[in-house]
Motif scaffolding. Structure first.
Motif, PDB file in Angstrom:
ATOM      1  N   THR A  40       0.788  -1.233   0.000  1.00 34.73           N
ATOM      2  CA  THR A  40       0.000   0.000   0.000  1.00 34.73           C
ATOM      3  C   THR A  40       0.820   1.283   0.000  1.00 34.73           C
ATOM      4  N   SER A  41       2.093   1.242   0.377  1.00 33.59           N
ATOM      5  CA  SER A  41       2.848   2.485   0.557  1.00 33.59           C
ATOM      6  C   SER A  41       3.335   3.089  -0.745  1.00 33.59           C
ATOM      7  N   ASN A  42       3.455   2.287  -1.803  1.00 35.92           N
ATOM      8  CA  ASN A  42       3.922   2.808  -3.089  1.00 35.92           C
ATOM      9  C   ASN A  42       3.321   1.953  -4.204  1.00 35.92           C
ATOM     10  N   LEU A  43       2.183   2.390  -4.736  1.00 30.86           N
ATOM     11  CA  LEU A  43       1.469   1.572  -5.713  1.00 30.86           C
ATOM     12  C   LEU A  43       2.230   1.429  -7.021  1.00 30.86           C
ATOM     13  N   ASP A  44       3.030   2.427  -7.386  1.00 29.70           N
ATOM     14  CA  ASP A  44       3.809   2.310  -8.625  1.00 29.70           C
ATOM     15  C   ASP A  44       4.837   1.185  -8.517  1.00 29.70           C
ATOM     16  N   LEU A  45       5.546   1.129  -7.374  1.00 24.24           N
ATOM     17  CA  LEU A  45       6.490   0.036  -7.166  1.00 24.24           C
ATOM     18  C   LEU A  45       5.772  -1.298  -7.046  1.00 24.24           C
ATOM     19  N   ARG A  46       4.636  -1.296  -6.374  1.00 22.33           N
ATOM     20  CA  ARG A  46       3.833  -2.510  -6.251  1.00 22.33           C
ATOM     21  C   ARG A  46       3.480  -3.050  -7.642  1.00 22.33           C
ATOM     22  N   ARG A  47       2.987  -2.164  -8.490  1.00 23.52           N
ATOM     23  CA  ARG A  47       2.595  -2.584  -9.843  1.00 23.52           C
ATOM     24  C   ARG A  47       3.796  -3.060 -10.642  1.00 23.52           C
TER      25      ARG A  47
END
Length: 536
Positions: free
Chosen positions: A436-443
């Motif tokens: 949840t803290s960084n959706l761009d990195l998550r994606r």
């Protein structure tokens, strides 16, 4: 969601415990040193959360927070607690110190904080291991009691608390709390009666919350309901219930068989496979001690699950991380630390095998034998593993199950090949950085971008949503002397990667085709950790 408040319980905790762990056999010098370091931090409110030690001390003293619990005990018990814990501090159970965020509601603050940080704290992780390895059991019992008082004084209602966001967190928490208490009592640790009153009431609160907010689904299964069963099994081990003793073994059997395929968890994630196998086995152990009959078919599945983890151990000593890997662990035997990499990591296979060895020994299950073949075909060809003289290949052919619906923890990684040559990495599946803290990195780490694929970059705003990925075509040819795998993009019929191994010459030919993106040799050793770059 049905909410509850902490009420006085008339049930007293059992004075005797049936726990077959042989403490002395587990207490190695190395584990003791790691436990002492973690315990030293906890004494000062610094808790091991993934690869960080984070401070959760509140500005409030327990002397004032204890008023929230006064109704649970007699006046003399309350006075005794105030005398012993008045100078201790409460905790901030609803904060993410890493990102400087306080959770005031149950809504998830995307791109601002990581929801799993307060969840990890609230699971009471590491306490069972400390109960095994720390020598000063009375000091540990005091600090454990401090944290019990703090938790229930700050979270006495399940309404709008991040610690009561779902029944999975409650199930893992009550298991860890009761396992710790059980081990410490077996080691003759002393607990104040007021603490046991609070704990008894806390058990009742967890029972009602998990029962009424359980995460069972007729159409979809997950590790969440497994953790619900675990929590109720821990409660039933403490307070025997004829109903729970009847229903829980049946639920566990049903859940294990519908959520696995040839021993592989149906969630597209090897880390969740390992984590859930720890949950299943811990729940089964409790239920067996509560009267459940030996189930050889179930134990056969556990053997297959354990064998899969051992089969995908790469030269780093970690299991390959296909799909989500969020740092979750329920290995209450070993501290999740890699001596080889000098880092906290739940993906270390040696620690997992220690857990399996102890649990199987307690249950009289014969340890599975790992195949010594050059090529291991795992779980009905959902994984292929090649191990030969420094060569390591792990090929992801995991497919969504036809038996049950669940795509939550998949990545766009079908056909990805993790590759080590001469023990050195060429390509590693990096795993997962965050939710949840960084959706761009998550994606990014979920998508085809790091899995040498040419599918469209996946855009998913909710990291807990089902992940729909296109399946590639994985073609495998193998004999005693050779192994060849070719991966095609099923939509464009484009060859993405080809790898061939000649076992006679001990040589590998690995080809990634032009226009196909790929990752590298960075891997997340733990959730929210900086990527570890392995020298090649």
């Amino acid at each position: 969601m049905i909410t509850f408040k902490l009420r006085k319980s008339g049930c007293r905790l059992q004075a005797e415990f049936i726990d077959s762990i042989k403490i002395a056999n587990l207490q190695s010098t190395e584990e003791k040193k790691k436990a002492e370091k973690i315990f030293e931090g906890i004494v000062n409110y610094n808790y091991q959360i993934f690869n960080y030690q984070l401070n959760f001390r509140s500005v409030n003293h327990l002397e004032f927070m204890l008023d929230h619990l006064a109704h649970l005990m007699d006046e003399c018990e309350y006075t005794e607690l105030k005398h012993n814990f008045s100078s201790s501090y409460a905790h901030c159970w609803n904060v993410d110190p890493l990102h400087g965020f306080k959770f005031d509601t149950l809504s998830i603050p995307y791109n601002k904080a990581e929801i799993k940080i307060p969840w990890e704290l609230g699971r009471f992780n590491f306490y069972p291991q400390l109960a095994i390895y720390i020598e000063d059991v009375d000091k540990l019992a005091f600090i454990f009691s401090r944290d019990i008082i703090s938790f229930f004084s700050c979270n006495s209602s399940t309404d709008n608390s991040v610690q009561w966001a779902n029944a999975m967190e409650a199930g893992i928490r009550i298991f860890n709390i009761l396992k710790t208490y059980s081990i410490l009592k077996n080691r003759n640790a002393t607990f104040l009666l007021g603490v046991e009153r609070i704990l008894s009431s806390g058990i009742n609160l967890h029972f009602k919350y998990i029962t009424c907010n359980n995460e069972f689904s007729f159409i979809q299964t997950s590790n969440h309901f497994a953790a619900n069963i675990l929590g109720l099994a821990a409660i039933n081990y403490q307070y025997k219930s004829r109903f729970l003793s009847f229903i829980l073994p049946r639920l566990l059997v049903k859940e294990v068989f519908r959520n696995t395929d040839s021993g592989l968890l149906n969630e597209g994630s090897t880390a969740y496979h390992r984590f859930t196998s720890e949950i299943y086995l811990s729940a089964y152990s409790l239920l067996r001690n509560s009267g459940m009959k030996k189930n050889q078919e179930l134990e056969c599945v556990f053997c297959k699950m354990a064998n899969i983890v051992s089969s995908i151990e790469n030269p780093l000593g970690l299991h390959t991380q296909f799909g989500d890997s969020d740092g979750g662990h329920l290995n209450w035997i070993a501290i999740p630390f890699s001596k080889k990499l000098n880092a906290f990591t739940p993906y270390d296979v040696a620690n997992y095998e220690k857990f399996i060895s102890v649990c199987f020994g307690m249950l009289n299950i014969e340890l599975p034998t790992l195949s010594k073949d050059n090529v291991i075909e795992v779980a009905n060809a959902q994984l292929y593993v090649v191990k030969k003289d420094g060569i390591y290949l792990a090929i992801n052919n995991i497919r969504p199950s036809d038996k049950i619906y669940n795509k939550t923890h998949f990545h766009d990684d079908h056909g990805f090949v993790e590759f080590f040559d001469c023990g050195k990495p060429v390509l590693i599946d990096p795993g997962t950085y965050c939710y949840t803290s960084n959706l761009d990195l998550r994606r990014r780490f979920q998508s085809s971008e790091v899995h040498f694929n040419n599918n469209k970059f996946q855009q998913i705003d909710n990291p807990f949503a089902d992940f729909f990925r296109p399946l590639n075509e994985v073609l495998v040819e193998m004999s005693n002397d050779s192994f060849k795998c070719t991966v095609f993009d099923n939509s464009h019929k484009t060859e993405l990667v080809a790898v061939s191994v000649d076992f006679r010459k001990n040589s590998v030919e690995f080809k990634i085709h032009d226009g196909v993106s790929s990752g590298g040799t960075e891997v997340f050793l733990n959730y929210l950790s900086e990527p570890y770059c392995v020298e090649n």
